[in-house]
Design a protein around this motif. Structure first.
Motif, PDB file in Angstrom:
ATOM      1  N   GLN A 160      -7.621   0.325  -0.534  1.00  0.00           N
ATOM      2  CA  GLN A 160      -7.675  -1.097   0.063  1.00  0.00           C
ATOM      3  C   GLN A 160      -8.939  -1.098   0.859  1.00  0.00           C
ATOM      4  O   GLN A 160      -9.702  -2.106   0.993  1.00  0.00           O
ATOM      5  CB  GLN A 160      -6.614  -1.459   0.994  1.00  0.00           C
ATOM      6  CG  GLN A 160      -6.326  -2.702   1.526  1.00  0.00           C
ATOM      7  CD  GLN A 160      -5.041  -2.916   2.166  1.00  0.00           C
ATOM      8  OE1 GLN A 160      -4.016  -2.023   2.159  1.00  0.00           O
ATOM      9  NE2 GLN A 160      -5.015  -4.139   2.750  1.00  0.00           N
ATOM     10  N   THR A 162       0.806  -1.225   0.273  1.00  0.00           N
ATOM     11  CA  THR A 162      -0.124  -0.070  -0.056  1.00  0.00           C
ATOM     12  C   THR A 162       0.783   1.318   0.052  1.00  0.00           C
ATOM     13  O   THR A 162       0.627   2.124  -0.726  1.00  0.00           O
ATOM     14  CB  THR A 162      -0.969  -0.124   1.253  1.00  0.00           C
ATOM     15  OG1 THR A 162      -1.779  -1.188   1.055  1.00  0.00           O
ATOM     16  CG2 THR A 162      -1.867   1.366   1.364  1.00  0.00           C
ATOM     17  N   ASP A 204      -5.745  -1.767  -4.963  1.00  0.00           N
ATOM     18  CA  ASP A 204      -5.059  -2.214  -3.808  1.00  0.00           C
ATOM     19  C   ASP A 204      -5.944  -3.225  -2.987  1.00  0.00           C
ATOM     20  O   ASP A 204      -6.767  -3.032  -2.562  1.00  0.00           O
ATOM     21  CB  ASP A 204      -4.892  -0.991  -2.843  1.00  0.00           C
ATOM     22  CG  ASP A 204      -3.897  -1.523  -1.823  1.00  0.00           C
ATOM     23  OD1 ASP A 204      -3.351  -2.579  -1.690  1.00  0.00           O
ATOM     24  OD2 ASP A 204      -3.588  -0.348  -1.225  1.00  0.00           O
ATOM     25  N   GLU A 205      -5.348  -4.610  -3.406  1.00  0.00           N
ATOM     26  CA  GLU A 205      -6.463  -5.652  -3.019  1.00  0.00           C
ATOM     27  C   GLU A 205      -7.814  -5.680  -3.288  1.00  0.00           C
ATOM     28  O   GLU A 205      -8.676  -5.308  -2.230  1.00  0.00           O
ATOM     29  CB  GLU A 205      -6.222  -5.786  -1.388  1.00  0.00           C
ATOM     30  CG  GLU A 205      -4.829  -6.230  -1.089  1.00  0.00           C
ATOM     31  CD  GLU A 205      -4.575  -6.345   0.421  1.00  0.00           C
ATOM     32  OE1 GLU A 205      -5.485  -7.252   1.114  1.00  0.00           O
ATOM     33  OE2 GLU A 205      -3.413  -6.300   0.791  1.00  0.00           O
TER      34      GLU A 205
HETATM   35 MG   LIG Z   1      -1.855  -3.009   2.123  1.00  0.00          MG
END
Ligand SMILES: [Mg+2]
Ligand SMILES: Nc1ncnc2c1ncn2[C@@H]1O[C@H](COP(=O)(O)OP(=O)(O)OP(=O)(O)O)[C@@H](O)[C@H]1O
Lengths: 253, 314
Positions: free
Chosen positions: B85, B45, B159-160
């Motif tokens: 995220q 991140t 992000d994810e």
């Molecule tokens: Mg992360």
């Protein structure tokens, strides 16, 4: 200059006010009306006139200033603190916006809200008391300038605050006492000499005095001193912002 | 193809003196899907947020389309969209307005047609007037994607994207990502799921303790590091591995009737033939044979373990 971006922030903030119209406008309106009832009616029946002006009318400019200051600070500090708190600040930081543009959007919206509230209170006050405005342009000028200055001040608070306590700390500890002791509800002539001197250290007194002058041409200090005071506060706020942004944007890590 | 994103010697030390990124070098090519894999706290991140302008770097350089992300931030950020995220959304605004707002922040004039097609593509059109808090988690994730794409970026950071998303939605997400790639969008995603990288990425980078420890084409990675297993099921139990087989990398399992032979893909199959011959010579009867390939997951665990060991030596 990212004009679209500034507009996006500005209208996004204004939209939030529209959604919370009750809190945003009704609550300052109700508290002002209460001031009228308590101070205007209850105390006003004992004090008939101050400097030749009916007490009910006398307190109007001070009350507007009081509301303008607290509203500007709370709207603006909350406006920038809220996205930090929820995390939605990420998209403002990732957008092609300069710090100046971000400030313009947030402070512009907060100042607009205060201005609207100020004008509404003037309108409401007209229902309760006789109101006359000798220098409407200066009145409007001071209204705008105060809204911008204290919205900027609020932005600084919201931008430094990293929790809710800090967000409330300065308004409660510093601003509220200054505002209440700033001659909103009295003329400093009414105080003992020592407290008159102390009052002169309070910058809010100069704002209230100048604003009252634009209504009734009565003031505790000269209108010029009032104007200098407000400009000084504005410049100090701008300086703090420039300084802290040059030291690195604290919202980012 | 030239590098679309070029990261040089990038480090990040947070204000608490924690080194989250340690001299990262990484290049991303135009049009590729790059998967950044790494355990919790690896710095994924942080890396993404620096490129997007959310976190300020401590040292090093990042160029996007040859522009520096600090000096020419307007140019670089206009090219980038980011899906964070966390599901960070306001509660009371409507889907349509909020996506429009994101577009505005990037300096683009409103374009309701484009936003409409975007929301339709992400199956959000019938929710356009819903308040954000009325959406499910998966819908919120898609709103975040719509926001990230609202200004028609050429680079998308995810992000994810499939964290805490059910299987169906994950497959949906993969489809969306592949579609974006076919539209020419360069995609960088982080993930914990190896299968995700295996499924959609062109290249994979592995990050651990703030350092990139490996970057490669996905299939090369599997080839290079993938061990193959030959599992030999025996007709009857044997007590121990016969001496003649000792020189091979062989394990015998607890049931005593299964042998596992490890070999590299790169070495060709001659070793298997000789091994099987040796087994016959020992008069061991083979019931069945099958092979297994190590997944990225196993590769990943091995590499991270390796780099942790190396790390703890210091
Ligand atoms: Mg992360
Ligand atoms: N604002 C911060 N201040 C101090 N340390 C931080 C900050 N943000 C992240 N870190 C630390 O930096 C390291 C990397 O964090 P990062 O969020 O980049 O990891 P990640 O790879 O994204 O992990 P995850 O897979 O859990 O999302 C972590 O050890 C984290 O604790």
């Amino acid at each position: 200059m990212n004009i679209q971006g500034i507009k996006a922030i500005y209208f996004h903030e204004m939209d939030r006010m529209r959604r919370t119209i009750f809190q945003s406008i009704l609550s300052p309106l109700i508290s002002t009306s209460l001031y009228f009832v308590v101070f205007g009616a209850a105390i006003g029946s004992r004090i008939s006139e101050v400097s030749g002006v009916n007490y009910g009318s006398f307190i109007v400019p001070g009350m507007i200033m009081l509301t303008l200051l607290t509203q500007s600070i709370s709207n603006s500090s909350f406006g920038i603190y809220f996205p930090k708190f929820t995390g939605t600040i990420y998209e403002i930081l990732a957008a092609p916006l300069s710090s100046f543009e971000i400030i313009l959007g947030f402070v512009g919206a907060a100042a607009t809200k205060s201005l609207i509230i100020g004008l509404i209170i003037i309108g409401t006050a007209g229902f309760f008391v006789d109101l006359y405005i000798m220098h409407p342009f200066i009145m409007l000028f001071l209204l705008v300038l105060t809204s911008i200055t204290f919205s900027l001040f609020g932005f600084i608070i919201g931008y430094w605050a990293d929790n809710f306590e800090k967000l409330q700390l300065i308004p409660i500890l510093i601003i509220s006492p200054l505002v209440f002791l700033g001659g909103s509800f009295y003329s400093i002539d009414m105080l003992p000499e020592f407290w008159q001197k102390v009052s002169l250290l309070n910058p809010v007194l100069y704002l209230v005095s100048g604003f009252r002058w634009s209504f009734y041409e009565i003031s505790d200090v000269s209108i010029y001193v009032s104007l200098i005071t407000i400009f000084s506060i504005l410049i100090i706020c701008i300086a703090i912002i420039i300084f802290s942004f040059s030291k690195g944007y604290k919202i980012k890590n | 193809m030239e590098n679309f994103i070029s990261i040089q010697n990038l480090s990040k030390i947070y204000s608490n003196k924690f080194t989250a990124l340690d001299k990262i070098d990484l290049n991303i090519k135009k049009g590729e899907i790059f998967a950044l894999l790494g355990p919790n706290g690896a710095g994924k991140t942080t890396l993404i947020n620096i490129i997007c302008g959310i976190v300020t770097p401590t040292s090093g350089n990042v160029l996007v389309n040859e522009f520096n992300i600090i000096d020419d931030y307007r140019k670089t950020r206009s090219l980038i969209g980011i899906v964070p995220q966390e599901l960070t959304l306001e509660a009371f605004e409507t889907v349509f307005n909020n996506v429009n707002y994101s577009r505005g922040l990037y300096g683009k004039k409103p374009n309701n047609k484009y936003i409409e097609s975007l929301l339709k593509e992400l199956s959000l059109w019938d929710k356009k007037n819903n308040k954000l808090r009325e959406l499910s988690g998966g819908m919120k994730r898609r709103v975040l994607i719509a926001k990230a794409l609202s200004h028609e970026p050429q680079i998308l950071f995810l992000d994810e994207p499939t964290a805490s998303v059910d299987v169906e939605l994950r497959i949906d997400m993969w489809k969306i990502i592949k579609k974006l790639k076919s539209n020419g969008v360069t995609i960088i995603l982080t993930t914990h799921y190896i299968e995700e990288a295996e499924e959609i990425a062109d290249r994979v980078g592995i990050i651990n303790n703030g350092k990139i420890i490996l970057i490669d084409q996905k299939d090369k990675l599997i080839k290079k590091l993938g061990k193959k297993k030959l599992i030999i099921h025996l007709e009857s139990k044997i007590n121990k591995i016969p001496n003649s087989l000792m020189k091979y990398k062989i394990e015998i399992d607890d049931s005593k009737n299964k042998l596992t032979f490890f070999y590299d893909k790169i070495n060709n199959n001659t070793s298997i033939t000789t091994l099987l011959q040796k087994i016959r010579e020992e008069n061991i009867v083979i019931k069945d044979i099958n092979t297994e390939e190590s997944s990225l997951e196993e590769i990943f665990v091995n590499i991270v373990k390796g780099s942790n060991d190396e790390y703890s030596r210091y």
